[in-house]
Design an enzyme around this catalytic site. Sequence first.
Site, mmCIF file in Angstrom:
data_model
loop_
_atom_site.group_PDB
_atom_site.id
_atom_site.type_symbol
_atom_site.label_atom_id
_atom_site.label_comp_id
_atom_site.label_asym_id
_atom_site.label_seq_id
_atom_site.Cartn_x
_atom_site.Cartn_y
_atom_site.Cartn_z
ATOM 1 N N ARG A 79 0.867 -1.189 0.000
ATOM 2 C CA ARG A 79 0.000 0.000 0.000
ATOM 3 C C ARG A 79 0.897 1.230 0.000
ATOM 4 O O ARG A 79 1.756 1.387 0.867
ATOM 5 C CB ARG A 79 -0.943 -0.007 1.201
ATOM 6 C CG ARG A 79 -0.264 -0.117 2.551
ATOM 7 C CD ARG A 79 -1.249 0.135 3.694
ATOM 8 N NE ARG A 79 -0.689 -0.242 4.980
ATOM 9 C CZ ARG A 79 0.121 0.532 5.711
ATOM 10 N NH1 ARG A 79 0.473 1.727 5.254
ATOM 11 N NH2 ARG A 79 0.575 0.102 6.865
ATOM 12 N N HIS A 124 -1.927 3.367 6.487
ATOM 13 C CA HIS A 124 -2.839 2.259 6.789
ATOM 14 C C HIS A 124 -4.293 2.724 6.687
ATOM 15 O O HIS A 124 -5.116 2.084 6.033
ATOM 16 C CB HIS A 124 -2.552 1.719 8.184
ATOM 17 C CG HIS A 124 -3.484 0.650 8.624
ATOM 18 N ND1 HIS A 124 -3.480 -0.609 8.087
ATOM 19 C CD2 HIS A 124 -4.480 0.660 9.554
ATOM 20 C CE1 HIS A 124 -4.417 -1.343 8.663
ATOM 21 N NE2 HIS A 124 -5.035 -0.589 9.546
ATOM 22 N N TYR A 135 7.729 4.121 9.941
ATOM 23 C CA TYR A 135 8.111 2.708 9.974
ATOM 24 C C TYR A 135 8.498 2.147 8.610
ATOM 25 O O TYR A 135 8.864 0.976 8.521
ATOM 26 C CB TYR A 135 6.969 1.869 10.577
ATOM 27 C CG TYR A 135 5.615 2.046 9.912
ATOM 28 C CD1 TYR A 135 5.264 1.309 8.789
ATOM 29 C CD2 TYR A 135 4.690 2.949 10.417
ATOM 30 C CE1 TYR A 135 4.033 1.462 8.175
ATOM 31 C CE2 TYR A 135 3.451 3.110 9.820
ATOM 32 C CZ TYR A 135 3.119 2.368 8.702
ATOM 33 O OH TYR A 135 1.898 2.539 8.109
#
Length: 360
Positions: free
Chosen positions: A259, A263, A273
């Site tokens: 993606r 999120h 991250y």
Amino acid sequence: MKRTNEKFAEQFPTFQILNEEGKIVNEEKMPDLSEDELKELMTRMVYTRILDQRSIALNRQGRLGFYAPTAGQEASQLGSQFALEQDDFLLPAYRDVPQLIWQGLPLYKAFLWSRGHYVGSQMPEEVNALTPQIIIGAQYVQTAGVALGIKKRNEKRVAITYTGDGGTSQGDFYEGMNFAGAFNAPAIFIAQNNRFAISTPVEKQTAAKTLAQKAVAAGIEGIQVDGMDVLAVYVATKEARDRAVNGEGPTLIETLTYRYGPHTMAGDDPTRYRTEDLDSEWEQKDPLVRFRKYLEEKGIWSEDQENEIIEKAKADIKEAIKQADDTPKQKVTDLISNMYETLPANLQEQMEEYKAKESK
């Protein structure tokens, strides 16, 4: 155990048909799709990419509620949906609204679902689907039940569901596959491995080298697929569907995808991250770029065609958001009446209270 784990992983090589340059690397598995069908697949991916971009903008404007970006996962989502029949039963996760739309959910209802409006959860009669599941992995157990129902009715269709790599860490993931395998139910379980369960990398979620090998414990078929290759995803899903309707049981399909966005739009920051190098690596595998190269090489796709799809998507989205805006606002009494056929005494009292407030 380490050697055993590696041995299992070797049994699940990544299935691919188109490489990153849009070249066929697996002629034997090329699907028998017409030029019109190939163009339709590309149309849906381009349309969905624009829908994603506009949905993010609408969310930031406060005109949508919950939204999970989909850019990068179009091949995984739409390649699998393209292999379905209209009678098949779809149980999506919250990122899988595109599959619902292409299965027949009106776009304005998708927007209303994002807003939490009950009309967004009212499926058209011809669409066999549940609304997107928010609880991580719960749809796997539901899918096993739907698939068993299909089997008991001797129907030639399947139940298909999706979760992310994080969902494979949930108990429902294992329970659903085990149940479907035990009853040889016609189910397709898709695990979209986009490498991060929100911020947790897949390597920290499991010691298994692949998610596909988790099918072994359930005694069902498993396959790992290049999830950025729309043709490979289509073929893997089509073959899984054929097996299921022929009484050969369920399949777990792991799609290796990515993606590009956060999120969800609820405050996630992927730069905390994910590295720029990792983002760049997966941008080179973009499913739209790869498939575009293939179609252009065949002489059946052009920039003008793509621009037409982009403009149509923009126009459709503009009309759909207006239709969503024009839908009567959801009331508390709607919520109460939709939850119960016969109201218990305590809610009957509240119903009367809110009716009085809403009539003012």
